[in-house]
Every structure is written in C-alpha cells, then in structure tokens.
Scaffold this motif. Structure first.
Motif, PDB file in Angstrom:
ATOM      1  N   THR A  77     -21.691  22.543  79.980  1.00  0.00           N
ATOM      2  CA  THR A  77     -20.882  23.464  80.656  1.00  0.00           C
ATOM      3  C   THR A  77     -20.579  23.245  81.964  1.00  0.00           C
ATOM      4  O   THR A  77     -21.447  22.909  82.928  1.00  0.00           O
ATOM      5  CB  THR A  77     -21.795  25.038  80.691  1.00  0.00           C
ATOM      6  N   ALA A  78     -19.179  23.202  82.460  1.00  0.00           N
ATOM      7  CA  ALA A  78     -18.690  22.793  83.605  1.00  0.00           C
ATOM      8  C   ALA A  78     -18.365  24.032  84.244  1.00  0.00           C
ATOM      9  O   ALA A  78     -17.625  25.005  83.607  1.00  0.00           O
ATOM     10  CB  ALA A  78     -17.495  22.007  83.448  1.00  0.00           C
ATOM     11  N   GLU A  79     -18.384  24.131  85.715  1.00  0.00           N
ATOM     12  CA  GLU A  79     -17.944  25.446  86.508  1.00  0.00           C
ATOM     13  C   GLU A  79     -16.984  24.554  87.387  1.00  0.00           C
ATOM     14  O   GLU A  79     -17.314  23.774  88.212  1.00  0.00           O
ATOM     15  CB  GLU A  79     -19.188  25.735  87.443  1.00  0.00           C
ATOM     16  N   VAL A  80     -15.828  25.127  87.350  1.00  0.00           N
ATOM     17  CA  VAL A  80     -14.493  24.793  88.089  1.00  0.00           C
ATOM     18  C   VAL A  80     -14.127  25.767  89.155  1.00  0.00           C
ATOM     19  O   VAL A  80     -14.270  27.122  88.749  1.00  0.00           O
ATOM     20  CB  VAL A  80     -13.700  24.202  87.346  1.00  0.00           C
ATOM     21  N   TYR A  81     -13.463  25.451  90.068  1.00  0.00           N
ATOM     22  CA  TYR A  81     -12.858  26.276  90.921  1.00  0.00           C
ATOM     23  C   TYR A  81     -11.089  26.306  90.634  1.00  0.00           C
ATOM     24  O   TYR A  81     -10.349  25.185  90.564  1.00  0.00           O
ATOM     25  CB  TYR A  81     -12.788  26.044  92.412  1.00  0.00           C
ATOM     26  N   LEU A  82     -10.504  27.255  90.117  1.00  0.00           N
ATOM     27  CA  LEU A  82      -9.051  27.304  89.627  1.00  0.00           C
ATOM     28  C   LEU A  82      -8.426  28.181  90.576  1.00  0.00           C
ATOM     29  O   LEU A  82      -8.683  29.327  90.918  1.00  0.00           O
ATOM     30  CB  LEU A  82      -8.901  27.692  88.378  1.00  0.00           C
TER      31      LEU A  82
END
Length: 591
Positions: free
Chosen positions: A293-298
């Motif tokens: 599970t990756a957490e990204v800033y969009l």
C-alpha cells in the motif's frame, strides 16, 4: 439496460451499416456475427469505426477465418456513435444470412463491496440476411450460441473479472481562483492511499472555453510505502496515468524511493473529463505488487502559464477570434512553453553590454543641459534632466534577462521616459521660435497635458512623436516667417547660424527619427535605440537657440515733476522681432 426501439426493416443487397451509441462508463464494445449461413461458410467482412463509417482501408475482420466472428474494442470513446459495417465478399453467389450482436459492457453500477461479478451488459441482436428482409431487436440477455459460435472461442480475449476493469471513481472539488486559475481538491486528500489490489481513480472535469486556454498541472509525490514482513520482490514504485475519455493513450507519471517527485504539465488541455489512475507497481517485474500500500501526495490545478514564465518571460492573456488563452512572451532569446529553452538565449555578457549601452547613452544629455543653463533656458534644462534620469532607469528596468534594476514600478518608469523624450523635442522647437514668455509658457503647459493624454492612449504609436514635432515645427515656421516679413530679411539673420547649428542639428534629428521609425526592431533594439539617444541629445545641443542679449540701456534722464521712476523698454526686442546685436534703440518711456 434500457432497450432501444427496433430499427425499421431494410433490404440491402451487399452491405449493412449499423449505428450504435456508446454511453459513458463503457469499457468494452463487442461486435459479433452469429448464425451466419452462406456459400463457403461465412463470406463476410466486419468493420467497426468511431464517429464515422468505416473505410475500405480500415482494419477489417474476415469472418471466414474466425469462428465466431467477433471484434472487441476496449476503452471506446464515450458519448459517441460507433459505425458497424458488414460487407459480403465480392463474387459470392447466393444469399448470406446472419445475426449481428453488439454488446456494451459498462461500469456505471459497479461495486467493489460485492464479490467478483460480471458487469451489466447490453446485447443488441440483429437477424439479417443479404438479399432478404431483416430486422433489428434489443435483448437484455447475452446472445444465444448458434451453430457456428461459442461463448469463449480460442484466440479471442477472455473477459477479465470485474475487479480488473471496473473501479470506483472518486470526484474532485473545483475551486476557481482567477482566469485559468483553478484548483481541484480531492476529498479526504491530498494524501491518497493506493491499495495493492486495484487502482485509485479520480476524475477532473474541465469546462469548455473556461479551462482550455491554460495549463493543466499534475504533481505526484511518494510519501510512505507500507509492506508486510516477508521476502521482498524488488523496489516498490508508484505510477499515475492521466488521460481523457475514449483514449488508450495517456500521460505517465512515475515515482519511487529515489525519485519521489514527478510533475506533468499539459498546455491547452482538451475540455471534458480527465481521469487520474494511480497504482502500485513492482519495479523489477513492472507488474502490480501484492500486499503493498503506497501513500502519495496528488495535486491537480490549472494555471495560466508554466511557472509564470520564469524570469525570462511574461505571462499574458491573449484573444484570437473570441478565444481567450494565456501564453508566455519570452525575451533575451529564450523560447519554449515556459521560456525555459536556452538554445538561442543571450549570454550574461551580452545582456550586460546591452544594458550599459542603453543606460550610458543618456549621458549625451549632459552637454544640452549645460548649454541650456548657460543660455538661461532653465525650464528646458529641467526637462532634459528629467528625460536623462528616467530614460536611464527605465532601460535598466526594461531588460529581459537577469541584468535588471528597477527603482520603481515598470509602468511608471516607461510613462516618464516616453513623456520626457517627447517633451524634450517639444520645448526645444518652441524655444527656437523665440516667442513671448507668456505664450511660450502656455505652449509648454499645453504640450505637457496633451502629450500625457496621447501616451495614455498609445505609448508605442509613431504619431506620438511625429505629431508634436510637426505641430511645434509649424509654430516655429509661422514665427520665423512673421519676423522675416516684418524685417524683410531672412531669419535667423546670420549665415553662420544656419551653416554651423541649424542645418547640422536638423540633419541629426531627421536621422534619429528615421532610425526610430524604420530601422529599429526587436533584434537590433539595444544598439539602434542607443544611437537614437545619442542623436536626439546631440541635435538638441545644436538646435537650442543662443541666449538673448540684453538691450542697450539709456542713462538716467532728468526727473520730471510728478514722475517717481522711468521704465525704458526696447519694443522690437521685447516682441522678439529683431536680433539684439543689431537692433536700434527705440524706447518707450513711462513714468
């Protein structure tokens, strides 16, 4: 699915054309020919094309080589008509009968909370035969398998599970700040968690006209990667794909541990719905990684220009044929969407040289100032000092590169520079007319007000320079003609004044005007305009008239009874009709 009304019966000998509307959220269009009977099997050609009927050189499927004859299109264009063309092979005798089925698979009612399911589909059955009557009907159930068909033939792509095709689409919130300045906010964002089993999909709606003239900016940054304990399958990376509806192609953004930030800029994006799809991929095998599970800033937003055009450009709003758009106006040889292409950029030495030439050339106004002060033309000297000061600092602030120095706002410096240049020409020509002081002061003030109005209307107009110059020359010509008629002698009276001052000054001024009007361009601006400074200042030194000599004074006369004082005035010299050196004394005495 909502059934369509049956199509009218047709009789077509060699070709059949069917039109199908593809609604939104459709991920597959499948066209299949069933129950085909004819000479030699199924002698038909099957063609499908979006927005227009298929051409003869389009991709076609020969139904004699496929059993069943099936053509599938993934990710079709939404809200468009698709044309299905069925054509009989030339030279085939007899009648060919068939049934045409069009199946649309959409994800509009998909739910990831349910177990894997087959998404809702609409099947369109059309029994038809070349050479006989036929009809069109719509059925909600999948088409029945005919003698020459199977549900999953070999060589045809198998239908993927719904979880692989249908994903929930999360909307975004639109916030308009200014023209072509819009921010799209993600609910519970901007940090987004990308699960391992499916992508995270977001939709951005770009409005027609309002959003097509700017730049669509996308920014993706990898924050945290959570992976359970166990053997690692390589470095985890995140990927985002942005694209419009109905297009297989898109724009890819990729981030990983070493490059955690990626940006994408799309100038003048096409309006409509843009979909952002984020997914975790395994770097070694470039496939979805399990239990990662990756957490990204969009971040997604619209801006007028790319990075506000940087330090070598200026973002401007333009209008062409009622179409409003923003664009960068690059300077100093820089090019590109955001003025970042330095292939033809000016070097630092070249920028410094151009700045020094434009600024130091104004030193040429020092001699005219000294001549004006010596000749007691103090008002004219003040105008020359004003012009020299603002022209120097305007050109220091007007440079396109990094050699820039501004003491106040650019617009103020530009206005003062243009006003000072025009006023220098105006006061010089009016001073040459040698008018009475009251008339001269009125013309100075009137010229300043009219020139300010003209510059406010159009600062770069050629007539802003030629108009005042021609008007002032007309006033000077009238004054000189009047003096010539009254004196019956050419004015100015001495040939030395014409040979050494007026003619050279007029030639220099005419050369300066010709350079300014016809030679100066953006490429040669820095040295042609510097020459303009030198010529216009040099012409002022030649054309400025000499100081008026004081008239001869009479000795004190015997005082008469009742007279407190006497005032003796040379009438002709006061009116400026004769030269002080040769004027005879003709005094008017008043007591």
């Amino acid at each position: 699915q909502t059934p369509c009304p049956p199509a009218p019966q047709t009789r077509v000998p060699h070709i059949s054309l069917l039109v199908v509307f593809v609604p939104s959220y459709t991920w597959r269009v499948q066209v299949e020919v069933l129950r085909c009977r004819g000479a030699g099997g199924c002698p038909l050609w099957l063609r499908v094309r979006a927005k227009a009927p298929p051409l003869h050189n389009s991709t076609a499927l020969d139904c004699r080589e496929q059993a069943p004859c099936r053509l599938a299109l993934d990710l079709p264009f939404w809200q468009h008509w698709y044309y299905v063309l069925v054509e009989r092979h030339p030279g085939v005798p007899g009648t060919v009968s068939f049934q045409l089925t069009v199946q649309l698979t959409d994800c509009s009612r998909a739910s990831v909370a349910r177990p894997p399911f087959l998404p809702p589909s609409a099947s369109m059955n059309m029994p038809h035969s070349f050479g006989s009557a036929g009809g069109l009907a719509l059925a909600d159930s999948p088409p029945p398998a005919g003698p020459n068909s199977t549900r999953q033939p070999s060589g045809a792509p198998a239908a993927l599970p719904a979880g692989e095709r249908c994903w929930p689409v999360r909307p975004t919130l639109r916030n308009e700040l200014d023209t072509f300045s819009v921010h799209f906010y993600i609910f519970f964002g901007p940090n987004v968690s990308v699960p391992p089993d499916r992508p995270a999909v977001f939709v951005i709606n770009l409005l027609p006209v309002l959003d097509s003239g700017g730049v669509l900016n996308l920014e993706l940054r990898l924050n945290v990667v959570r992976q359970p304990r166990g053997p690692k399958r390589g470095q985890t990376r995140g990927a985002a794909c942005a694209g419009r509806v109905g297009s297989l192609a898109g724009f890819l953004l990729s981030v990983n541990a070493s490059a955690s930030l990626s940006r994408l800029r799309i100038p003048y994006p096409q309006t409509g719905s843009w979909y952002l799809s984020l997914r975790s991929l395994c770097a070694t095998e470039f496939e979805p990684c399990a239990n990662v599970t990756a957490e990204v800033y969009l971040r997604a937003y619209l801006s007028p220009c790319i990075d506000d055009c940087g330090i070598y450009g200026q973002c401007k709003l333009l209008r062409t044929n009622n179409y409003l758009y923003a664009a960068c106006e690059c300077k100093a040889g820089w090019n590109g969407w955001g003025c970042t292409d330095n292939a033809e950029a000016f070097s630092y030495g070249f920028q410094l040289l151009s700045t020094l030439l434009l600024c130091l050339s104004n030193v040429m106004f020092v001699p005219p100032v000294a001549i004006a002060v010596r000749s007691h033309y103090l008002l004219e000297a003040a105008v020359y000092i004003f012009t020299m000061f603002f022209s120097t600092f305007y050109h220091a602030c007007d440079q396109p590169g990094i050699v820039v120095f501004c003491i106040m706002e650019y617009d103020v410096l530009q206005f003062c520079d243009f006003l000072g240049s025009l006023m220098s020409v105006w006061v010089t020509v009016i001073a040459m007319a040698r008018l009475q002081p009251v008339v001269k002061q009125v013309l100075y003030l009137l010229g300043a007000m009219l020139l300010s109005m003209a510059l406010q209307m159009d600062r770069h107009g050629l007539w802003n320079l030629l108009g005042p110059s021609l008007f002032a020359l007309g006033i000077m010509a009238i004054a000189w003609t009047t003096r010539t008629i009254r004196r019956r002698h050419c004015y100015p009276p001495t040939w030395k004044r014409w040979a050494f001052y007026l003619c050279p000054g007029a030639l220099i001024a005419a050369a300066a005007v010709l350079l300014y009007a016809f030679v100066e361009t953006e490429e040669n601006y820095f040295y042609i305009h510097s020459i303009w400074h030198l010529l216009i200042a040099g012409s002022v030194g030649f054309l400025l008239p000499p100081r008026a000599k004081a008239s001869a004074r009479l000795g004190p006369l015997p005082r008469r009874k009742g007279c407190g004082y006497q005032l003796c005035v040379n009438e002709q010299e006061e009116l400026g009709l004769v030269d002080p050196a040769v004027a005879s004394i003709n005094s008017i005495c008043t007591s």
